[in-house]
Design a protein around this motif. Sequence first.
Motif, PDB file in Angstrom:
ATOM      1  N   VAL A 178       0.721  -1.202  -0.041  1.00 57.10           N
ATOM      2  CA  VAL A 178      -0.156   0.091   0.073  1.00 57.10           C
ATOM      3  C   VAL A 178       0.890   1.204  -0.013  1.00 57.10           C
ATOM      4  CG1 VAL A 178      -1.919   1.299   1.119  1.00 57.10           C
ATOM      5  CG2 VAL A 178      -2.008  -1.210   1.221  1.00 57.10           C
ATOM      6  N   TYR A 179       0.595   2.176  -0.798  1.00 59.14           N
ATOM      7  CA  TYR A 179       1.349   3.528  -0.880  1.00 59.14           C
ATOM      8  C   TYR A 179       1.377   4.183   0.553  1.00 59.14           C
ATOM      9  CZ  TYR A 179       1.507   3.508  -6.050  1.00 59.14           C
ATOM     10  OH  TYR A 179       1.772   3.315  -7.250  1.00 59.14           O
ATOM     11  N   LYS A 180       2.449   4.996   0.559  1.00 55.00           N
ATOM     12  CA  LYS A 180       2.600   5.519   1.918  1.00 55.00           C
ATOM     13  C   LYS A 180       2.404   7.196   2.132  1.00 55.00           C
ATOM     14  CE  LYS A 180       4.270   1.846   3.591  1.00 55.00           C
ATOM     15  NZ  LYS A 180       3.443   0.898   4.493  1.00 55.00           N
ATOM     16  N   ARG A 181       1.983   7.627   3.031  1.00 58.40           N
ATOM     17  CA  ARG A 181       1.567   9.213   3.164  1.00 58.40           C
ATOM     18  C   ARG A 181       3.053   9.951   2.828  1.00 58.40           C
ATOM     19  NH1 ARG A 181      -1.325   9.940   8.679  1.00 58.40           N
ATOM     20  NH2 ARG A 181      -0.009   8.424   9.316  1.00 58.40           N
ATOM     21  N   LEU A 182       2.802  10.929   2.153  1.00 54.47           N
ATOM     22  CA  LEU A 182       3.785  12.108   1.727  1.00 54.47           C
ATOM     23  C   LEU A 182       3.384  13.416   2.302  1.00 54.47           C
ATOM     24  CD1 LEU A 182       6.574  12.386   0.483  1.00 54.47           C
ATOM     25  CD2 LEU A 182       5.421  12.964  -1.665  1.00 54.47           C
ATOM     26  N   LEU A 183       2.307  13.717   2.190  1.00 54.30           N
ATOM     27  CA  LEU A 183       1.741  15.099   2.617  1.00 54.30           C
ATOM     28  C   LEU A 183       0.290  14.727   3.052  1.00 54.30           C
ATOM     29  CD1 LEU A 183       2.935  17.425  -0.098  1.00 54.30           C
ATOM     30  CD2 LEU A 183       4.159  17.212   2.225  1.00 54.30           C
ATOM     31  N   GLU A 200       2.717   6.622  -9.696  1.00 49.99           N
ATOM     32  CA  GLU A 200       3.526   6.576  -8.400  1.00 49.99           C
ATOM     33  C   GLU A 200       3.200   7.596  -7.369  1.00 49.99           C
ATOM     34  OE1 GLU A 200       7.450   4.127  -9.385  1.00 49.99           O
ATOM     35  OE2 GLU A 200       7.524   6.030 -10.156  1.00 49.99           O
ATOM     36  N   ILE A 201       2.780   8.493  -7.671  1.00 50.45           N
ATOM     37  CA  ILE A 201       2.089   9.913  -6.823  1.00 50.45           C
ATOM     38  C   ILE A 201       0.775   9.639  -6.978  1.00 50.45           C
ATOM     39  CG2 ILE A 201       1.976  12.276  -6.506  1.00 50.45           C
ATOM     40  CD1 ILE A 201       4.554  10.749  -5.721  1.00 50.45           C
ATOM     41  N   VAL A 213      -1.437  13.077   0.065  1.00 56.28           N
ATOM     42  CA  VAL A 213      -0.638  12.792  -0.939  1.00 56.28           C
ATOM     43  C   VAL A 213       0.242  11.463  -0.817  1.00 56.28           C
ATOM     44  CG1 VAL A 213       1.162  13.593  -2.500  1.00 56.28           C
ATOM     45  CG2 VAL A 213      -0.235  15.316  -2.094  1.00 56.28           C
ATOM     46  N   PHE A 214      -0.055  10.447  -1.314  1.00 58.44           N
ATOM     47  CA  PHE A 214       0.660   9.114  -1.315  1.00 58.44           C
ATOM     48  C   PHE A 214       1.473   8.944  -2.161  1.00 58.44           C
ATOM     49  CE2 PHE A 214      -3.819   8.618   0.665  1.00 58.44           C
ATOM     50  CZ  PHE A 214      -3.386   8.307   1.704  1.00 58.44           C
ATOM     51  N   ALA A 215       2.632   7.934  -2.028  1.00 61.83           N
ATOM     52  CA  ALA A 215       3.669   7.711  -2.952  1.00 61.83           C
ATOM     53  C   ALA A 215       3.759   6.212  -2.807  1.00 61.83           C
ATOM     54  CB  ALA A 215       4.873   8.510  -2.387  1.00 61.83           C
ATOM     55  N   HIS A 216       4.540   5.767  -3.828  1.00 56.97           N
ATOM     56  CA  HIS A 216       4.932   4.349  -3.980  1.00 56.97           C
ATOM     57  C   HIS A 216       5.822   4.058  -2.821  1.00 56.97           C
ATOM     58  CE1 HIS A 216       6.392   0.429  -5.495  1.00 56.97           C
ATOM     59  NE2 HIS A 216       5.628   0.603  -6.394  1.00 56.97           N
ATOM     60  N   PRO A 217       5.878   2.952  -2.028  1.00 57.58           N
ATOM     61  CA  PRO A 217       6.869   2.651  -1.164  1.00 57.58           C
ATOM     62  C   PRO A 217       8.125   2.592  -1.473  1.00 57.58           C
ATOM     63  CG  PRO A 217       4.948   1.111  -0.920  1.00 57.58           C
ATOM     64  CD  PRO A 217       4.701   1.882  -2.441  1.00 57.58           C
ATOM     65  N   ALA A 218       8.317   2.323  -2.720  1.00 60.73           N
ATOM     66  CA  ALA A 218       9.849   2.263  -3.119  1.00 60.73           C
ATOM     67  C   ALA A 218      10.667   3.666  -3.281  1.00 60.73           C
ATOM     68  CB  ALA A 218       9.717   1.655  -4.598  1.00 60.73           C
ATOM     69  N   ILE A 238       9.079   6.393  -1.398  1.00 61.24           N
ATOM     70  CA  ILE A 238       8.722   7.391  -0.305  1.00 61.24           C
ATOM     71  C   ILE A 238       9.824   7.951   0.601  1.00 61.24           C
ATOM     72  CG2 ILE A 238       8.239   5.373   1.344  1.00 61.24           C
ATOM     73  CD1 ILE A 238       6.171   8.583   0.872  1.00 61.24           C
ATOM     74  N   ASP A 239      10.983   7.003   0.943  1.00 56.72           N
ATOM     75  CA  ASP A 239      11.930   7.409   1.836  1.00 56.72           C
ATOM     76  C   ASP A 239      12.650   8.975   0.977  1.00 56.72           C
ATOM     77  OD1 ASP A 239      11.351   5.679   3.791  1.00 56.72           O
ATOM     78  OD2 ASP A 239      12.941   4.290   3.010  1.00 56.72           O
ATOM     79  N   ASP A 240      12.969   8.571   0.000  1.00 56.26           N
ATOM     80  CA  ASP A 240      13.700   9.785  -1.094  1.00 56.26           C
ATOM     81  C   ASP A 240      12.711  11.105  -0.949  1.00 56.26           C
ATOM     82  OD1 ASP A 240      15.914   8.113  -1.219  1.00 56.26           O
ATOM     83  OD2 ASP A 240      15.352   7.287  -3.145  1.00 56.26           O
ATOM     84  N   LEU A 241      11.613  10.957  -1.489  1.00 57.62           N
ATOM     85  CA  LEU A 241      10.725  11.997  -1.361  1.00 57.62           C
ATOM     86  C   LEU A 241      10.813  12.759  -0.115  1.00 57.62           C
ATOM     87  CD1 LEU A 241       7.642  10.442  -3.710  1.00 57.62           C
ATOM     88  CD2 LEU A 241       9.702  11.854  -4.258  1.00 57.62           C
ATOM     89  N   ARG A 242      10.731  11.894   0.984  1.00 55.40           N
ATOM     90  CA  ARG A 242      10.545  12.571   2.285  1.00 55.40           C
ATOM     91  C   ARG A 242      11.714  13.433   2.608  1.00 55.40           C
ATOM     92  NH1 ARG A 242       7.807   7.391   5.601  1.00 55.40           N
ATOM     93  NH2 ARG A 242       5.698   8.012   4.951  1.00 55.40           N
ATOM     94  N   LYS A 243      12.763  13.259   2.153  1.00 58.61           N
ATOM     95  CA  LYS A 243      14.271  14.317   2.107  1.00 58.61           C
ATOM     96  C   LYS A 243      14.056  15.310   1.406  1.00 58.61           C
ATOM     97  CE  LYS A 243      16.913   9.624   2.585  1.00 58.61           C
ATOM     98  NZ  LYS A 243      17.940   8.906   2.158  1.00 58.61           N
ATOM     99  N   ILE A 244      13.025  15.649   0.458  1.00 58.31           N
ATOM    100  CA  ILE A 244      13.058  16.914  -0.544  1.00 58.31           C
ATOM    101  C   ILE A 244      12.514  17.946   0.534  1.00 58.31           C
ATOM    102  CG2 ILE A 244      11.889  17.899  -2.090  1.00 58.31           C
ATOM    103  CD1 ILE A 244      11.616  15.321  -3.511  1.00 58.31           C
TER     104      ILE A 244
END
Length: 443
Positions: free
Chosen positions: A312-317, A362-363, A415-420, A422-428
């Motif tokens: 399941v996709y993860k929360r980004l925002l 993926e978003i 805003v959800f993102a693909h689990p693969a 998500i960690d890199d996106l959260r660093k932005i």
Amino acid sequence: MTDILHIPEVAGLNVKRQVVRIPPEMDVPLSSRVRQLIDSPEFRRLQQISQLGLVSLVYPAANHTRFEHSLGVYRTALLYLQQLAHDERFAEIITPADAELLIVAALLHDLGHWPFCHPIEDLRLTNVPQHEMFANSFLLEGEIADCLRDDWQINPRDVVALLSEKPRNKKTQVLQSILSGPIDVDKMDYLRRDSLHAGVPYGMNFDQQRLVGSLCLNQAGTGLALTNKGKTAAEMMVFARYVMFSEVYWHHAVRSATAMFQRAFYMLHDQLDLDSLFRQVELPMVASMRAAAGNGPARDLLFGLFGPVRRVYKRLLEYSFVESPEFYDLIARRPYAWLERLSAELANRLSTTMTRRIAPHEILIDAPPIKLEVQFNIEIFTPKLDQYRMLGQVSPMVETLAKRQFDDYVKKVRVFAHPAIIDDLRKIKNLEELLADAIEAID
């Protein structure tokens, strides 16, 4: 009064001879004519359509069916009739024949549901019918139609009218308020049933017996009201509904799964024979969608939901009406096509920032849909004063939840993102700036 109480199904509440048992320890009266309806192929299909669909990915035991819920709603309608038969104004308006029409409408109210019906309806696609209208083909022909005519002496078109058309007079207003309104038989069943199967206490913490025992007609005689003895139970039901939406129906992981399914369906719907698809039960419908997806992007979304590994996709925002009104107001209640364009535009901007491609699917952006929930504000009658007042007027506890817009407080923009990724996106660091730019670009 006596005639309604002598309807076989209403009288069956006290007889306990021909019953079927459903959770939680409920005996549902089964007359021969009710058996004819529930044994029909059109009704039996509800045994293979889950009540909460994707909620079971988060609450594993929430796999009860529309069949069970329909029996519960039918039984609740009998309890309402048993109580309201003692109300003189109700008995003057509603005849035994009207009461029998209500009984079959309550039993058959979900007949037009297909798997994952509500997430698909929220897309508001032009080629997708409302499930109430889709039920017409089941109600107007076949075994159910024959049973209604032969065993109940009811015209199937009268059931269709009660379930899906605007009320024509005071009689139909009263009946429709029992089926769909602030304190209808549907809510009375699903709050407790969904809570039971999800394994949470929130939807069971209201006094159903007290509510039913307090039923009466409103001042205009056009719908349900409660006597002041049911005020506290009504307050508890308002809060139960609020918490069930907050913690179950709009749980962030449930909404992630919903967003994944919606995007997959949105990408595939032009390739699917929807009339045939919606007549299928859950597993064949998923198989049909996966076959249509082939090796395209919808395949990955469906695999994450229905494949051997839950992904399941993860929360980004996340934005709420209370904490982040600026972003909430920009995104909430937009058409789904707009949300799809926004997610694609945001994916492009994230791709540039990360110097790697992020595919549009993926978003995902999930937001409160255009259609609003029915507000829970009902008249409270105080016999000693011969006075009717709205629940929100006599209960400060539910002033916000019953009078102000319910959706704004339980439904969030996410805003959800693909689990693969998500960690890199959260660093932005400038995620919100990128989202704001994406909104501006497509508006």
